[in-house]
Design a protein around this motif. Sequence first.
Motif, PDB file in Angstrom:
ATOM      1  N   HIS A  27      56.183 -14.813 -17.705  1.00 51.58           N
ATOM      2  CA  HIS A  27      55.084 -15.817 -16.891  1.00 51.58           C
ATOM      3  C   HIS A  27      55.834 -16.018 -15.604  1.00 51.58           C
ATOM      4  CE1 HIS A  27      52.295 -18.996 -16.587  1.00 51.58           C
ATOM      5  NE2 HIS A  27      53.047 -19.613 -16.381  1.00 51.58           N
ATOM      6  N   ASP A  28      56.858 -16.440 -15.710  1.00 52.84           N
ATOM      7  CA  ASP A  28      57.673 -16.569 -14.152  1.00 52.84           C
ATOM      8  C   ASP A  28      57.792 -15.417 -13.367  1.00 52.84           C
ATOM      9  OD1 ASP A  28      58.394 -19.453 -15.104  1.00 52.84           O
ATOM     10  OD2 ASP A  28      60.161 -18.798 -15.980  1.00 52.84           O
ATOM     11  N   LEU A  29      57.965 -14.357 -13.938  1.00 47.65           N
ATOM     12  CA  LEU A  29      58.194 -13.361 -13.147  1.00 47.65           C
ATOM     13  C   LEU A  29      56.978 -12.689 -12.512  1.00 47.65           C
ATOM     14  CD1 LEU A  29      60.469 -10.950 -15.359  1.00 47.65           C
ATOM     15  CD2 LEU A  29      61.269 -12.545 -13.589  1.00 47.65           C
ATOM     16  N   ASP A  30      55.797 -12.781 -13.397  1.00 46.29           N
ATOM     17  CA  ASP A  30      54.663 -12.480 -12.977  1.00 46.29           C
ATOM     18  C   ASP A  30      54.237 -13.447 -11.779  1.00 46.29           C
ATOM     19  OD1 ASP A  30      52.022 -10.899 -13.475  1.00 46.29           O
ATOM     20  OD2 ASP A  30      51.163 -12.867 -13.859  1.00 46.29           O
ATOM     21  N   GLU A  31      54.513 -14.827 -11.951  1.00 40.32           N
ATOM     22  CA  GLU A  31      53.940 -15.684 -10.952  1.00 40.32           C
ATOM     23  C   GLU A  31      54.846 -15.614  -9.477  1.00 40.32           C
ATOM     24  OE1 GLU A  31      54.031 -19.672 -12.117  1.00 40.32           O
ATOM     25  OE2 GLU A  31      52.643 -20.433 -10.576  1.00 40.32           O
ATOM     26  N   TYR A  32      55.995 -15.262  -9.787  1.00 39.90           N
ATOM     27  CA  TYR A  32      56.871 -14.908  -8.550  1.00 39.90           C
ATOM     28  C   TYR A  32      56.266 -13.810  -7.652  1.00 39.90           C
ATOM     29  CZ  TYR A  32      60.907 -14.384  -5.639  1.00 39.90           C
ATOM     30  OH  TYR A  32      61.729 -14.252  -4.710  1.00 39.90           O
ATOM     31  N   GLU A  33      55.848 -12.755  -8.439  1.00 44.16           N
ATOM     32  CA  GLU A  33      55.551 -11.683  -8.036  1.00 44.16           C
ATOM     33  C   GLU A  33      53.905 -11.916  -7.075  1.00 44.16           C
ATOM     34  OE1 GLU A  33      54.364  -8.613 -11.021  1.00 44.16           O
ATOM     35  OE2 GLU A  33      56.555  -7.652 -11.088  1.00 44.16           O
ATOM     36  N   ARG A  34      53.305 -12.587  -7.817  1.00 46.23           N
ATOM     37  CA  ARG A  34      52.009 -13.016  -7.225  1.00 46.23           C
ATOM     38  C   ARG A  34      52.336 -14.046  -5.741  1.00 46.23           C
ATOM     39  NH1 ARG A  34      48.875 -17.438  -7.849  1.00 46.23           N
ATOM     40  NH2 ARG A  34      50.058 -18.478  -9.158  1.00 46.23           N
ATOM     41  N   LEU A  35      53.186 -15.158  -5.865  1.00 47.13           N
ATOM     42  CA  LEU A  35      53.199 -15.981  -4.932  1.00 47.13           C
ATOM     43  C   LEU A  35      54.085 -15.263  -3.812  1.00 47.13           C
ATOM     44  CD1 LEU A  35      54.321 -19.042  -6.843  1.00 47.13           C
ATOM     45  CD2 LEU A  35      52.171 -18.565  -5.392  1.00 47.13           C
ATOM     46  N   VAL A  36      54.826 -14.383  -4.146  1.00 48.02           N
ATOM     47  CA  VAL A  36      55.798 -13.612  -2.992  1.00 48.02           C
ATOM     48  C   VAL A  36      55.038 -12.305  -2.775  1.00 48.02           C
ATOM     49  CG1 VAL A  36      58.036 -13.004  -2.379  1.00 48.02           C
ATOM     50  CG2 VAL A  36      57.840 -14.823  -3.894  1.00 48.02           C
ATOM     51  N   GLY A  37      54.179 -11.985  -3.237  1.00 49.93           N
ATOM     52  CA  GLY A  37      53.611 -10.603  -3.052  1.00 49.93           C
ATOM     53  C   GLY A  37      54.386  -9.349  -3.393  1.00 49.93           C
ATOM     54  N   LEU A  38      54.951  -9.279  -4.255  1.00 50.58           N
ATOM     55  CA  LEU A  38      55.890  -8.233  -4.751  1.00 50.58           C
ATOM     56  C   LEU A  38      55.104  -7.326  -5.776  1.00 50.58           C
ATOM     57  CD1 LEU A  38      59.425  -9.858  -5.176  1.00 50.58           C
ATOM     58  CD2 LEU A  38      58.486  -8.636  -3.122  1.00 50.58           C
ATOM     59  N   SER A  39      55.447  -5.891  -6.013  1.00 54.08           N
ATOM     60  CA  SER A  39      55.078  -5.060  -7.094  1.00 54.08           C
ATOM     61  C   SER A  39      56.071  -5.384  -8.165  1.00 54.08           C
ATOM     62  CB  SER A  39      55.121  -3.605  -6.643  1.00 54.08           C
ATOM     63  OG  SER A  39      56.306  -3.175  -6.118  1.00 54.08           O
ATOM     64  N   ASP A  40      55.952  -4.692  -9.342  1.00 53.32           N
ATOM     65  CA  ASP A  40      56.830  -4.650 -10.304  1.00 53.32           C
ATOM     66  C   ASP A  40      58.110  -3.832  -9.854  1.00 53.32           C
ATOM     67  OD1 ASP A  40      55.368  -5.964 -12.308  1.00 53.32           O
ATOM     68  OD2 ASP A  40      54.854  -4.150 -13.646  1.00 53.32           O
ATOM     69  N   SER A  41      58.024  -2.623  -9.128  1.00 59.98           N
ATOM     70  CA  SER A  41      59.137  -2.128  -8.604  1.00 59.98           C
ATOM     71  C   SER A  41      59.893  -2.839  -7.654  1.00 59.98           C
ATOM     72  CB  SER A  41      58.478  -0.896  -7.937  1.00 59.98           C
ATOM     73  OG  SER A  41      57.564  -0.174  -8.666  1.00 59.98           O
ATOM     74  N   ASP A  42      59.032  -3.663  -6.704  1.00 53.84           N
ATOM     75  CA  ASP A  42      60.061  -4.544  -5.832  1.00 53.84           C
ATOM     76  C   ASP A  42      60.776  -5.462  -6.595  1.00 53.84           C
ATOM     77  OD1 ASP A  42      58.523  -3.530  -3.881  1.00 53.84           O
ATOM     78  OD2 ASP A  42      57.087  -4.758  -3.815  1.00 53.84           O
ATOM     79  N   LEU A  43      60.059  -6.056  -7.777  1.00 52.46           N
ATOM     80  CA  LEU A  43      60.863  -7.292  -8.567  1.00 52.46           C
ATOM     81  C   LEU A  43      62.178  -6.506  -9.133  1.00 52.46           C
ATOM     82  CD1 LEU A  43      60.671 -10.298  -9.322  1.00 52.46           C
ATOM     83  CD2 LEU A  43      59.441  -9.414 -11.379  1.00 52.46           C
ATOM     84  N   ALA A  44      61.857  -5.417  -9.796  1.00 50.69           N
ATOM     85  CA  ALA A  44      63.165  -4.627 -10.497  1.00 50.69           C
ATOM     86  C   ALA A  44      63.968  -4.474  -9.468  1.00 50.69           C
ATOM     87  CB  ALA A  44      62.561  -3.500 -11.069  1.00 50.69           C
ATOM     88  N   GLN A  45      63.831  -4.120  -8.344  1.00 51.49           N
ATOM     89  CA  GLN A  45      64.785  -3.611  -7.281  1.00 51.49           C
ATOM     90  C   GLN A  45      65.529  -5.132  -6.956  1.00 51.49           C
ATOM     91  OE1 GLN A  45      63.299  -1.515  -4.107  1.00 51.49           O
ATOM     92  NE2 GLN A  45      65.102  -1.081  -2.990  1.00 51.49           N
ATOM     93  N   ALA A  46      64.770  -6.019  -6.774  1.00 49.44           N
ATOM     94  CA  ALA A  46      65.250  -7.569  -6.358  1.00 49.44           C
ATOM     95  C   ALA A  46      66.320  -8.027  -7.392  1.00 49.44           C
ATOM     96  CB  ALA A  46      64.294  -8.288  -6.448  1.00 49.44           C
ATOM     97  N   LEU A  47      66.008  -7.715  -8.626  1.00 49.14           N
ATOM     98  CA  LEU A  47      66.912  -7.999  -9.887  1.00 49.14           C
ATOM     99  C   LEU A  47      67.989  -6.945 -10.242  1.00 49.14           C
ATOM    100  CD1 LEU A  47      64.064  -9.721 -12.055  1.00 49.14           C
ATOM    101  CD2 LEU A  47      65.812 -10.711 -10.839  1.00 49.14           C
ATOM    102  N   GLY A  48      67.820  -5.738  -9.620  1.00 53.26           N
ATOM    103  CA  GLY A  48      68.762  -4.860  -9.902  1.00 53.26           C
ATOM    104  C   GLY A  48      68.738  -4.208 -11.043  1.00 53.26           C
ATOM    105  N   CYS A  49      67.660  -4.197 -11.610  1.00 50.05           N
ATOM    106  CA  CYS A  49      67.282  -3.341 -12.836  1.00 50.05           C
ATOM    107  C   CYS A  49      66.184  -2.473 -12.871  1.00 50.05           C
ATOM    108  CB  CYS A  49      66.971  -4.539 -13.891  1.00 50.05           C
ATOM    109  SG  CYS A  49      65.575  -5.205 -13.918  1.00 50.05           S
ATOM    110  N   SER A  50      66.061  -1.506 -13.948  1.00 48.10           N
ATOM    111  CA  SER A  50      65.040  -0.576 -13.951  1.00 48.10           C
ATOM    112  C   SER A  50      63.737  -1.208 -14.563  1.00 48.10           C
ATOM    113  CB  SER A  50      65.319   0.439 -15.220  1.00 48.10           C
ATOM    114  OG  SER A  50      65.442  -0.024 -16.279  1.00 48.10           O
TER     115      SER A  50
END
Lengths: 124, 251
Positions: A27-50
Amino acid sequence: VTPHATGPSVFLAARKRAAGSSFFLAHDLDEYERLVGLSDSDLAQALGCSLDVLDLLGLCRTPSRDARFRADLEAIGTRFQIDAVRLAVLLRVLDALRAFEPLAQADGWLAAARDREDGLDDQR
Amino acid sequence: LLTDANAKGVNPVTLLDQAQYDRRRRRTLARISQRPGVVSEEAKTARSIDPREAELVARLRARDVTAPSALAETYLPEVARRLAREFPTTDEHLATTAAIDAILNVAERPDQVDLSKGTLRTYLVMAARGDLRNVLATATRRRGRESSLEAVEVLALERKIHRDDPNADPTAEAAIQSADRPDLQANVRRVTKHPTDAAVLKAMLEGERRTAAYAEILGISGLDEATQRAEVKKVKDRLKLRLRRTRAPES
């Protein structure tokens, strides 16, 4: 993370489904993606995971925002081999964005009202 | 003897009071449990609970943040596969969603799981299966409603006919109102079995009053106006009569 016969898609579907409940980190990850405008790949990269890890990460319970916060983050960091500090920053930024969101909306309304007034002034 | 035993508070069969009886029973059970091959009830229960499942449920209950993810990782693929196998003609997405919902539900509410009654795996499969069956039943009902749209339209017409009829039976009207009644719908379907009849009924329902429109449906536009009017009236009256006759009996 152990690969599964059914492939990762079932976990992706589970993460997307879990995003509907504030119980899950998804829920948090999804909302962060929405508010910041990130894709799943961007988020994975930001967290340093696959992306596969991101799916399982989303199925965690969201860390408590109290005295357990640090312990919860460390447990997640250890389990998924990710930097707990990055996740902590993400969640704190998200909490701040959530706090400001109503103000941002109100500001948007004010801006809309101002635009309308300006338009009326122009007509006059 | 019985009266005497009751008065003294002793068991009339064993002639022991309750405390004596309980002590002897415990001693006897303890002796039996020491015999080779005999397993106590406690041991049976303890053995039937998978320690890994017990640990996972305990973690969920203790609000371990990674426990829900571990639950999904361990059971989701298996539950999804099992449902897909059990419901081979069902959309795979529905089966997967049911499996996911079962997992997420247990993750959020682990107290509903009682491992002394069955394994976690069984619980998840049963919950997912139940969800899927509910979803399928709802979808079937919806499809049924869609396919009987024409029948429902005719029911509406029948209601209109009865509203216009001062002699209409109010209890029959109540029965017609329940469009979900399959017997009633079946009767209406019988009325509209012929496509021309269905088209005429539809036109009636839409409030069509022009004879020419009905004549066109019936393929008698070439006839003179008086004959058209007579033919159209005949068909409409026949359909109205048939609707009344096929009305389902009161339940």
